[in-house]
Design a protein around this motif. Structure first.
Motif, PDB file in Angstrom:
ATOM      1  N   SER A 134     -60.090  59.369 -10.648  1.00 54.59           N
ATOM      2  CA  SER A 134     -60.794  58.502  -9.708  1.00 54.59           C
ATOM      3  C   SER A 134     -62.151  58.087 -10.234  1.00 54.59           C
ATOM      4  O   SER A 134     -62.531  56.907 -10.168  1.00 54.59           O
ATOM      5  N   LYS A 238     -58.788  45.515  10.294  1.00 54.75           N
ATOM      6  CA  LYS A 238     -59.190  46.507   9.284  1.00 54.75           C
ATOM      7  C   LYS A 238     -60.589  47.028   9.556  1.00 54.75           C
ATOM      8  O   LYS A 238     -60.945  48.121   9.123  1.00 54.75           O
ATOM      9  N   GLN A 244     -63.711  52.320  11.218  1.00 48.72           N
ATOM     10  CA  GLN A 244     -64.810  52.291  10.265  1.00 48.72           C
ATOM     11  C   GLN A 244     -65.691  53.535  10.363  1.00 48.72           C
ATOM     12  O   GLN A 244     -66.097  54.102   9.352  1.00 48.72           O
ATOM     13  N   ASP A 429     -61.531  44.701  -7.101  1.00 51.42           N
ATOM     14  CA  ASP A 429     -61.668  45.238  -5.748  1.00 51.42           C
ATOM     15  C   ASP A 429     -60.518  46.191  -5.422  1.00 51.42           C
ATOM     16  O   ASP A 429     -60.711  47.242  -4.817  1.00 51.42           O
ATOM     17  N   LYS A 430     -59.307  45.812  -5.832  1.00 45.34           N
ATOM     18  CA  LYS A 430     -58.156  46.666  -5.571  1.00 45.34           C
ATOM     19  C   LYS A 430     -58.276  47.990  -6.332  1.00 45.34           C
ATOM     20  O   LYS A 430     -57.893  49.050  -5.825  1.00 45.34           O
ATOM     21  N   GLU A 433     -60.516  50.204  -4.520  1.00 47.66           N
ATOM     22  CA  GLU A 433     -59.876  50.728  -3.312  1.00 47.66           C
ATOM     23  C   GLU A 433     -58.989  51.936  -3.618  1.00 47.66           C
ATOM     24  O   GLU A 433     -58.597  52.670  -2.706  1.00 47.66           O
ATOM     25  N   GLY A 436     -59.365  55.570  -2.098  1.00 49.39           N
ATOM     26  CA  GLY A 436     -58.678  56.092  -0.924  1.00 49.39           C
ATOM     27  C   GLY A 436     -57.398  56.821  -1.271  1.00 49.39           C
ATOM     28  O   GLY A 436     -56.978  57.746  -0.575  1.00 49.39           O
ATOM     29  N   TYR A 437     -56.783  56.422  -2.382  1.00 49.57           N
ATOM     30  CA  TYR A 437     -55.547  57.060  -2.825  1.00 49.57           C
ATOM     31  C   TYR A 437     -55.826  58.315  -3.655  1.00 49.57           C
ATOM     32  O   TYR A 437     -55.123  59.314  -3.530  1.00 49.57           O
ATOM     33  N   TYR A 474     -49.105  54.036   0.117  1.00 47.76           N
ATOM     34  CA  TYR A 474     -48.969  52.654  -0.350  1.00 47.76           C
ATOM     35  C   TYR A 474     -47.838  51.946   0.397  1.00 47.76           C
ATOM     36  O   TYR A 474     -47.982  50.798   0.826  1.00 47.76           O
ATOM     37  N   GLN A 477     -49.034  51.237   3.933  1.00 46.01           N
ATOM     38  CA  GLN A 477     -50.002  50.139   3.977  1.00 46.01           C
ATOM     39  C   GLN A 477     -49.316  48.790   3.764  1.00 46.01           C
ATOM     40  O   GLN A 477     -49.697  47.786   4.372  1.00 46.01           O
ATOM     41  N   GLY A 490     -56.491  50.114   7.047  1.00 44.03           N
ATOM     42  CA  GLY A 490     -57.702  49.846   6.271  1.00 44.03           C
ATOM     43  C   GLY A 490     -58.298  51.103   5.692  1.00 44.03           C
ATOM     44  O   GLY A 490     -57.636  51.872   4.977  1.00 44.03           O
ATOM     45  N   ILE A 491     -59.533  51.350   6.074  1.00 39.36           N
ATOM     46  CA  ILE A 491     -60.306  52.446   5.514  1.00 39.36           C
ATOM     47  C   ILE A 491     -59.702  53.816   5.820  1.00 39.36           C
ATOM     48  O   ILE A 491     -59.938  54.798   5.113  1.00 39.36           O
TER      49      ILE A 491
END
Length: 515
Positions: A134, A238, A244, A429-430, A433, A436-437, A474, A477, A490-491
């Motif tokens: 990460s 989201k 949030q 951006d992906k 993200e 989170g994974y 995944y 989502q 989302g978050i």
């Protein structure tokens, strides 16, 4: 201002960092590198962590997000990001009063040693590996975005190829962290955070002055442009406020409390009490700094409106486009701050360009140097088991540590060039993200250890569960909108990921043996 003069200021900035690094790394050893000899000043750590938390991407993206519009004809995002900041405060409370006492009680150098003592080597190596993955992806993605700004506005004008720009920046970071590690970056982060905040304040004051606005008048003007929206009440969105706030709390717990880079600085403080002071002070200051970023974002859009900017009903890489009537230039929100500060409208004084560049690289390096140091520490301690190697003397261990540090710098270089080949902000951006994974399994592992007394088999199935959980997330989502009546994940994907890992571990666990 010429690119040559801006480059001179950047070089001068590096020379100051080298001077600080030389002074702080004298008589350093491996403990200095890994945990600062547990002698760091809590006030310096607290202040420096602001820069670590607010990367160079935050420096341009948070102000740019204020005027983002999700779709044509919609409302601006406003300061909805502040919902997440509220969640941060809750997360820091958990870190201060749950995680830090645990880390100090166990006298940890690497926080993933907790997993080893609680569950064995498979859990330990799994946790450390997810952190390394990460942080490598996240840190290099952030580095790419900021180096790209430096390259576009300075180095490319001097005919310097991008790969040389990357190599030089990484070499600078390598050199000033090579010896001192945590002992050095506690001080360099403090310097860099100071310069970042000074730049933020100066740019804010300049725009207020230029537009002849007080803070109150600026807020009223932002409100008239629909730039002050805080809470999103649409539960399917989201950015729904409960998502949030709760998501922000868990992001903080996972990405700070379960992150070796962030905790490495905290556990370098001498006592638990001082470390808790550090976290609580840092969290309060961070709220005000984020508010200042959001205020600056609103001011930048007011400044843009003043010079004829208008929203276009088109998207580039998933981001709304603004056009300046003065010269017909199209930009996205992320480009707004650097474009204006570095001469798009040719209205800001040259001094602002210098202040912006110094503040930008000051926002970049606390996250980059800390990541490189923490990854070196984690790989040496968690993967190589360097601290347990009695067959090696201090000098041999130091040589291995330096080799790892250099190798990770080369990996950073390769990853940044890969991002350059992809050359798409939406893809970057992906990648960001992915946090989170990758942090989800860490959240599940630590939660299972702290919240239950059950035992786990020291078996590869732990790693398998940690790999399967993000895959399930995944799939969820991807299909949530269709199967959950329009609900957009989302978050909160981090929490769901941690829950999947927790349930998987629960399925293979056993009750503890009783005497």
């Amino acid at each position: 201002m010429s690119a040559q003069l801006l480059l001179c200021f950047v070089v001068g900035y590096f020379l100051i960092l080298f001077a600080v690094a030389w002074y702080t790394s004298r008589n350093s050893n491996n403990d200095s590198f890994f945990i600062g000899n547990r002698n760091s000043n809590w006030m310096l750590v607290a202040f420096g962590m602001i820069g670590t938390s607010l990367s160079g991407v935050t420096f341009v993206s948070v102000p740019g997000s204020v005027g983002n519009i999700a779709k044509a004809g919609g409302l601006a995002t406003g300061i909805i990001y502040f919902q997440v900041v509220i969640g941060y405060l809750l997360g820091y409370m958990v870190i201060a009063y749950v995680l830090l006492p645990l880390y100090y009680k166990m006298n940890l150098t690497s926080i993933y040693n907790y997993l080893q003592q609680r569950f064995g080597n498979w859990a330990y190596k799994t946790g450390a590996s997810f952190f390394i993955l990460s942080r490598t992806v996240g840190a290099t993605a952030r580095l790419y975005l900021v180096i790209n700004i430096l390259h576009i506005f300075i180095l490319s004008r001097l005919q310097i190829p991008f790969w040389i720009s990357v190599a030089v920046v990484l070499l600078m970071i390598l050199l000033y962290t090579f010896e001192g590690g945590v002992k050095t970056i506690v001080y360099t982060d403090t310097l860099q955070t100071t310069l970042m905040i000074v730049g933020l304040i100066v740019c804010t004051i300049y725009i207020l002055s230029h537009l002849h606005l007080s803070v109150g008048n600026a807020v009223n003007a932002m409100e008239s442009k629909h730039l002050t929206r805080i809470f999103d009440m649409d539960y399917k969105s989201k950015t729904f406020f409960l998502k949030q706030i709760i998501g922000g709390a868990f992001i903080t717990i996972a990405m700070t409390g379960l992150d070796q880079e962030m905790m490495q600085k905290n556990i370098s403080v001498k006592t638990l009490k001082d470390s808790q002071k550090n976290i609580l002070t840092f969290s309060v200051v961070l709220v005000f700094v984020n508010l200042l970023f959001l205020l600056l974002g609103g001011l930048l859009y007011l400044y843009a409106y003043h010079y004829g900017a208008s929203f276009q009903n088109i998207m580039i890489d998933g981001k709304p486009v603004w056009t300046f009537a003065q010269n017909g230039t199209n930009i996205t929100g992320d480009s707004l701050f650097p474009s204006i500060a570095l001469g798009l409208l040719q209205t800001m004084p040259s001094a602002i360009a210098v202040i912006f560049i110094i503040a930008l690289i000051s926002a970049l390096f606390p996250s980059a140097d800390g990541a490189l140091t923490a990854l070196t520490s984690s790989f040496c301690i968690d993967i190589l088991g360097l601290k347990q190697r009695d067959d090696l003397n201090e000098k041999q261990k130091k040589k291995i540590r330096m080799s790892v540090h250099l190798s990770l710098t080369i990996i950073f270089f390769i990853c940044i060039l890969i991002f350059r080949c992809i050359n798409s902000r939406s893809i970057i951006d992906k990648i960001l993200e992915l946090a989170g994974y990758t942090y989800g399994p860490l959240l599940g592992l630590f939660a299972f250890g702290i919240l239950t007394k059950r035992t786990l088999p020291n078996h590869f199935i732990i790693a398998l569960i940690a790999l399967i959980s993000p895959i399930l997330c995944y799939m969820l989502q991807l299909n949530a909108v269709a199967y959950l009546n329009g609900y957009v994940v989302g978050i909160e994907i981090l929490i769901i990921n941690g829950l999947f890992t927790f349930l998987g571990l629960l399925a293979i666990s056993k009750k503890p043996l009783t005497n």
